[in-house]
Design a protein around this motif. Sequence first.
Motif, PDB file in Angstrom:
ATOM      1  N   GLU A  68      19.311  16.897  73.033  1.00  0.00           N
ATOM      2  CA  GLU A  68      17.846  17.026  72.386  1.00  0.00           C
ATOM      3  C   GLU A  68      17.172  15.448  72.514  1.00  0.00           C
ATOM      4  O   GLU A  68      16.201  15.332  73.154  1.00  0.00           O
ATOM      5  CB  GLU A  68      18.313  17.026  71.294  1.00  0.00           C
ATOM      6  N   GLN A  69      18.732  14.561  72.027  1.00  0.00           N
ATOM      7  CA  GLN A  69      18.162  12.811  71.933  1.00  0.00           C
ATOM      8  C   GLN A  69      17.660  12.696  73.570  1.00  0.00           C
ATOM      9  O   GLN A  69      17.328  12.109  73.653  1.00  0.00           O
ATOM     10  CB  GLN A  69      19.095  12.169  71.021  1.00  0.00           C
TER      11      GLN A  69
ATOM     12  N   ALA B  83      23.601  20.497  79.570  1.00  0.00           N
ATOM     13  CA  ALA B  83      21.802  20.366  79.562  1.00  0.00           C
ATOM     14  C   ALA B  83      21.269  20.104  80.503  1.00  0.00           C
ATOM     15  O   ALA B  83      21.957  19.630  80.838  1.00  0.00           O
ATOM     16  CB  ALA B  83      21.893  19.782  78.076  1.00  0.00           C
TER      17      ALA B  83
ATOM     18  N   GLN C 223      16.026  19.986  77.876  1.00  0.00           N
ATOM     19  CA  GLN C 223      14.512  21.157  77.689  1.00  0.00           C
ATOM     20  C   GLN C 223      15.679  22.576  77.265  1.00  0.00           C
ATOM     21  O   GLN C 223      14.968  23.312  77.387  1.00  0.00           O
ATOM     22  CB  GLN C 223      13.932  20.997  78.968  1.00  0.00           C
ATOM     23  N   SER C 224      16.264  22.759  77.897  1.00  0.00           N
ATOM     24  CA  SER C 224      17.646  24.132  77.645  1.00  0.00           C
ATOM     25  C   SER C 224      19.295  23.383  77.218  1.00  0.00           C
ATOM     26  O   SER C 224      18.890  22.569  77.831  1.00  0.00           O
ATOM     27  CB  SER C 224      17.184  24.841  78.475  1.00  0.00           C
TER      28      SER C 224
ATOM     29  N   VAL D 220      24.565  18.953  70.016  1.00  0.00           N
ATOM     30  CA  VAL D 220      23.684  19.448  70.535  1.00  0.00           C
ATOM     31  C   VAL D 220      22.408  18.371  70.884  1.00  0.00           C
ATOM     32  O   VAL D 220      20.921  18.052  70.904  1.00  0.00           O
ATOM     33  CB  VAL D 220      23.319  20.493  69.485  1.00  0.00           C
ATOM     34  N   SER D 221      22.758  16.992  69.106  1.00  0.00           N
ATOM     35  CA  SER D 221      22.457  16.609  68.452  1.00  0.00           C
ATOM     36  C   SER D 221      22.004  15.294  70.067  1.00  0.00           C
ATOM     37  O   SER D 221      20.760  14.701  70.583  1.00  0.00           O
ATOM     38  CB  SER D 221      22.664  15.917  67.334  1.00  0.00           C
TER      39      SER D 221
END
Length: 276
Positions: free
Chosen positions: A53-54, A4, A58-59, A49-50
């Motif tokens: 995102e936390q 990420a 950005q991608s 993924v979680s």
Amino acid sequence: MLVADARDGRLTELLQRRAFTRLGRGLAPGGAIPAARIAENAGVVAEQVSLAEQAGAQSIRAVATACIRVAANREEFCRAMREYGGVDVAVLDGEEEARLAFLGATKTLPERLEGRVAVVDVGGGSTEIAVGTVDGGVEWWRSFAFGSGFLADAYLGDDPPSPDQLDEVRYHAAQMLATTVPPPVDVAVAVGGSAASLRRLVGDVLGRESLAAALGELTRGPAVDVAARFALDPQRVRLMPAGLLALEAAGRLLGQPLHIARGGLREGVLLDLAGM
């Protein structure tokens, strides 16, 4: 593998989150990944993924390597990762895997590598060797259908493995590389889980003596005891003798000791996302 792109210091912590799912365990080339193992991996991916995102990513990019590349139900796997894991998975071919490992290895070392560089990436189901220069990138590459997981499952039935079992792994790796003639190189670099873990045992360079010393440590007792002694995952330790012997065979092919890199495929994916 999932990486990420985040804009704060939490990225480093996120990158260190690992999970051993052993998707290729007991899987014959071209076989189908069991549904239960796909579901388990989807859960792991969803968690990663979680976390990304936390952390403010950005991608997010998820990539799959040899195990998924040769699986009979790779499309089913990718669909499950998209529907339940929350991310599209790009299945890398051997050339792209070698390119990204080369990028991650050569661009993250503290000192600049001069001349022609070889990068050896021993994964669970395949081994890639890429040769090129830091500025010019990959000039030559090969992908081989063996890795630490495949070799351990095929030959290392005892814990710790017996000398005869280790010899079988050594012979298999040597035979797989026997007809390969890489370009001459000035320096060789090792990436991947086995190489990174071996740093804890013998330091940053894998030569004949350090590899022999590491193999002695890894086979001194059961994997759980070795893992406790060096603060490693027991599942990783079970694979390490096979990974070590694969690295040994590659180093012999290249005629160079292997310097353990600070980055590899994962970092190569990030650098590629950043356009570097």
